[in-house]
Design a protein around this motif. Sequence first.
Motif, mmCIF file in Angstrom:
data_model
loop_
_atom_site.group_PDB
_atom_site.id
_atom_site.type_symbol
_atom_site.label_atom_id
_atom_site.label_comp_id
_atom_site.label_asym_id
_atom_site.label_seq_id
_atom_site.Cartn_x
_atom_site.Cartn_y
_atom_site.Cartn_z
ATOM 1 N N VAL A 1 34.705 40.848 45.796
ATOM 2 C CA VAL A 1 33.678 40.967 46.825
ATOM 3 C C VAL A 1 32.338 40.505 46.273
ATOM 4 O O VAL A 1 31.612 39.739 46.906
ATOM 5 N N ARG A 2 31.999 40.961 45.071
ATOM 6 C CA ARG A 2 30.766 40.545 44.403
ATOM 7 C C ARG A 2 30.844 40.951 42.941
ATOM 8 O O ARG A 2 31.748 41.691 42.530
ATOM 9 N N THR A 3 29.883 40.476 42.156
ATOM 10 C CA THR A 3 29.850 40.738 40.715
ATOM 11 C C THR A 3 28.428 41.073 40.293
ATOM 12 O O THR A 3 27.471 40.475 40.793
ATOM 13 N N ILE A 4 28.283 42.033 39.385
ATOM 14 C CA ILE A 4 26.992 42.297 38.753
ATOM 15 C C ILE A 4 27.157 42.192 37.245
ATOM 16 O O ILE A 4 28.266 42.321 36.721
ATOM 17 N N ALA A 5 26.066 41.929 36.539
ATOM 18 C CA ALA A 5 26.042 41.945 35.081
ATOM 19 C C ALA A 5 25.087 43.044 34.639
ATOM 20 O O ALA A 5 24.169 43.413 35.368
ATOM 21 N N VAL A 6 25.291 43.578 33.437
ATOM 22 C CA VAL A 6 24.616 44.796 32.999
ATOM 23 C C VAL A 6 23.607 44.516 31.891
ATOM 24 O O VAL A 6 23.925 43.864 30.894
#
Length: 339
Positions: free
Chosen positions: A247-252
């Motif tokens: 659905v979507r991606t985040i980076a930390v």
Amino acid sequence: MKKLIIASVIALFILTGCNKDKDILNTLNDYNISQQDKGYHFGDKLNIPQDVLDYAEAISISFGDKETSSLSIDPKFFSLGENDVTFNIKTKSGEVLQQDATINVFAKAKARPIAYEIANQYPHDTNSFTEGFELHGDTVLESVGLDGKSKILKYTLGSRTPILEVPQPSNIFSEGITLLNDKVYQLTYKAKKGFIYDSNFKLIKEFKYPDVIAEGWGMTNDGKNLIVSDGSKNIYFLNPENPSQIVRTIAVASNTEAYDQINELEYHNGSIYANVWQKPIVLQINPANGEVTGILDFSNIAKQNTTNEDDVLNGIAFKGDNMLITGKNWSKIYEVILK
């Protein structure tokens, strides 16, 4: 004689040009290294050394299959953490020089330390190489890893005796686990697939990871999406009806540090909590953008339970608003009150 002089001039011109090209690339490389610890924030403009700008007719940045001529930190192009890019420098003589670089992007807001106190301790099976850990009511769901020893467990908090235990095939290394809509979802380490069970651990079906997810590590859910880590800086949101779909991606990243090896996950009250493999900390993460908003330091607890590189902190759950933590082969589960 005249031809020899002309040839010598041309050779000198070429040599001078090559040396200048090399100097420009070295300048850009040295500058990049000096900027890595400082990093950038979204919206910042890249500070390219002036002699590089003077030498270039045009500069673009390529990142995988994307390319931009904008020299600003655009979230459509960059992500939080490390960004491995290539600078493409078109010189005024028409040549194209390329220089690989790493650009760190940090969160703007400062991550706050989160204080805690231990409220309770519960027994934990020291034979459990904990990979996934979740609490529902007083019932613990735990995914236990290692080749040939993997299994999923259900037991009452405070007891080591399983209510339900299902061994995995010998070629499966169990990883993260979560319960969503009365279905139990489980990751595997390197088999590139996951499992969906009913609440009694009866297998409903298997699913294949999206190709971008290299390995299965941690898993939780926000009530809508499955949330998965793969040991990189990324956290992926998957469609539970079709877990092969991202659905979507985040980076930390925090305001000072880029994180990778994001591991066990838990979602609680609008935040993702994640431990970092081989580190005695738990990050509180904004699920909208990957920014680290808080950090819990469990060094003192980890020291009491860690004797080698394997038995590390790796288990996060919530009992009401209190956090439960444990680790691989730990003898205890700790309940802590977050201040």
